[in-house]
Design a protein around this motif. Sequence first.
Motif, PDB file in Angstrom:
ATOM      1  N   UNK A  75       0.842  -1.189   0.000  1.00 50.15           N
ATOM      2  CA  UNK A  75       0.000   0.000   0.000  1.00 50.15           C
ATOM      3  C   UNK A  75       0.880   1.243   0.000  1.00 50.15           C
ATOM      4  N   UNK A  76       0.503   2.215  -0.816  1.00 50.40           N
ATOM      5  CA  UNK A  76       1.171   3.514  -0.830  1.00 50.40           C
ATOM      6  C   UNK A  76       0.098   4.589  -0.937  1.00 50.40           C
ATOM      7  N   UNK A  77       0.294   5.674  -0.198  1.00 52.41           N
ATOM      8  CA  UNK A  77      -0.585   6.835  -0.325  1.00 52.41           C
ATOM      9  C   UNK A  77       0.098   7.846  -1.244  1.00 52.41           C
ATOM     10  N   UNK A  78      -0.640   8.307  -2.246  1.00 51.42           N
ATOM     11  CA  UNK A  78      -0.082   9.208  -3.250  1.00 51.42           C
ATOM     12  C   UNK A  78      -0.994  10.424  -3.419  1.00 51.42           C
ATOM     13  N   UNK A  79      -0.376  11.580  -3.554  1.00 49.76           N
ATOM     14  CA  UNK A  79      -1.069  12.782  -4.018  1.00 49.76           C
ATOM     15  C   UNK A  79      -0.517  13.051  -5.416  1.00 49.76           C
ATOM     16  N   UNK A  80      -1.374  12.949  -6.412  1.00 53.24           N
ATOM     17  CA  UNK A  80      -0.925  13.007  -7.797  1.00 53.24           C
ATOM     18  C   UNK A  80      -0.628  14.435  -8.252  1.00 53.24           C
ATOM     19  N   UNK A  81       0.017  14.519  -9.402  1.00 51.26           N
ATOM     20  CA  UNK A  81       0.439  15.799  -9.979  1.00 51.26           C
ATOM     21  C   UNK A  81      -0.764  16.727 -10.146  1.00 51.26           C
ATOM     22  N   UNK A  82      -0.646  17.936  -9.640  1.00 51.57           N
ATOM     23  CA  UNK A  82      -1.735  18.901  -9.745  1.00 51.57           C
ATOM     24  C   UNK A  82      -1.699  19.644 -11.073  1.00 51.57           C
ATOM     25  N   UNK A  83      -2.844  20.278 -11.392  1.00 50.57           N
ATOM     26  CA  UNK A  83      -2.909  21.141 -12.564  1.00 50.57           C
ATOM     27  C   UNK A  83      -2.865  20.360 -13.868  1.00 50.57           C
ATOM     28  N   UNK A  84      -2.289  20.984 -14.884  1.00 51.26           N
ATOM     29  CA  UNK A  84      -2.195  20.372 -16.210  1.00 51.26           C
ATOM     30  C   UNK A  84      -1.073  19.338 -16.209  1.00 51.26           C
ATOM     31  N   UNK A 139     -13.089  10.990  -6.855  1.00 56.76           N
ATOM     32  CA  UNK A 139     -12.544  12.099  -6.077  1.00 56.76           C
ATOM     33  C   UNK A 139     -11.418  12.717  -6.898  1.00 56.76           C
ATOM     34  N   UNK A 140     -10.945  13.878  -6.466  1.00 58.34           N
ATOM     35  CA  UNK A 140      -9.809  14.526  -7.117  1.00 58.34           C
ATOM     36  C   UNK A 140      -8.532  14.022  -6.457  1.00 58.34           C
ATOM     37  N   UNK A 141      -7.739  13.199  -7.160  1.00 59.97           N
ATOM     38  CA  UNK A 141      -6.563  12.571  -6.531  1.00 59.97           C
ATOM     39  C   UNK A 141      -5.388  13.519  -6.360  1.00 59.97           C
ATOM     40  N   UNK A 142      -5.545  14.790  -6.765  1.00 61.53           N
ATOM     41  CA  UNK A 142      -4.455  15.762  -6.631  1.00 61.53           C
ATOM     42  C   UNK A 142      -4.605  16.622  -5.380  1.00 61.53           C
TER      43      UNK A 142
END
Length: 297
Positions: A75-84, A139-142
């Motif tokens: 398991x890993x928690x990730x906040x993905x790249x924001x914006x474009x 949900x928004x993953x960023x």
Amino acid sequence: MARSLSMSLACVMLAFSVAVVMVGSVESSRFDELFQPRWAMDHFTYEGELLKMKLDNYSGAGFSSKSKYLFGKVNIQIKLVEGDSAGTVTAFYMSSDGAYHNEFDFEFLGNTTGEPYLVQTNVYVNGVGNREQRLNLWFDPTKDFHSYSIFWNQRQVVFLVDGTPIRVHSNLEHRGIPFPKDQAMGVFSSIWNADDWATQGGRVKTNWTNAPFVATYTGFEIDACECPVTVADADNARRCSSGGQKRYWWDEPTMAELSVHQSHQLKWVRAKHLVYDYCTDTARFPVIPVECEHHRH
């Protein structure tokens, strides 16, 4: 709806955290205990419990686990790249070595601002993949961290998002279909440029004026059977399976298949969020892949 979904997620998380005696398994939550940078070390930034990996027009970056594993859960928690983030791919996956390797993939396909992120999963068995499924997230993953998990035993491979199963690959060896159960696998993550295919089939290219593209990680967890590199695959397969005095939590009867509740969650995901399934792509597969007849949920 939000409350019921929250309760549902809690139930699934509880189900997948049930453990009995764990012999030969490893469990930790620190990046430096479990993982190491694999390439482009100058593209890593450490901020307390957070790890940030960046992609720019010079390089992407990637890390790998220090050990290999056979069965259990990562398991890993990730906040993905924001914006474009169009053209970028952030990947979290497990893989063994060699031409006939096994592999379980999460690939997060970047988007143009305002468009949903697509999550592509894939399963390779004995070097053969082409089992892509894509879905959009609820949900928004960023905006915050979310958990992405792979659970694996001799009966099934389950991909989970925040504890919700989004895909199951079942053992159908009794139908003559190979199942990945005899190769220890490393755990990997990377961020890289894939604008030849990642966003709208490659029609939208990476806008490097938005670089660096940054993915942020925390909550590193591996609860699985660790396999020494000096031990043969067949011996690892025996060592990582319950028998005699050994009892592994992933071999408990409740882990052999999804619960009724989890099956309902999977049906909800597929009905509301699945946007591509190789099993229904008759252009690529005029003859339906044999496992698709049995993987309908």
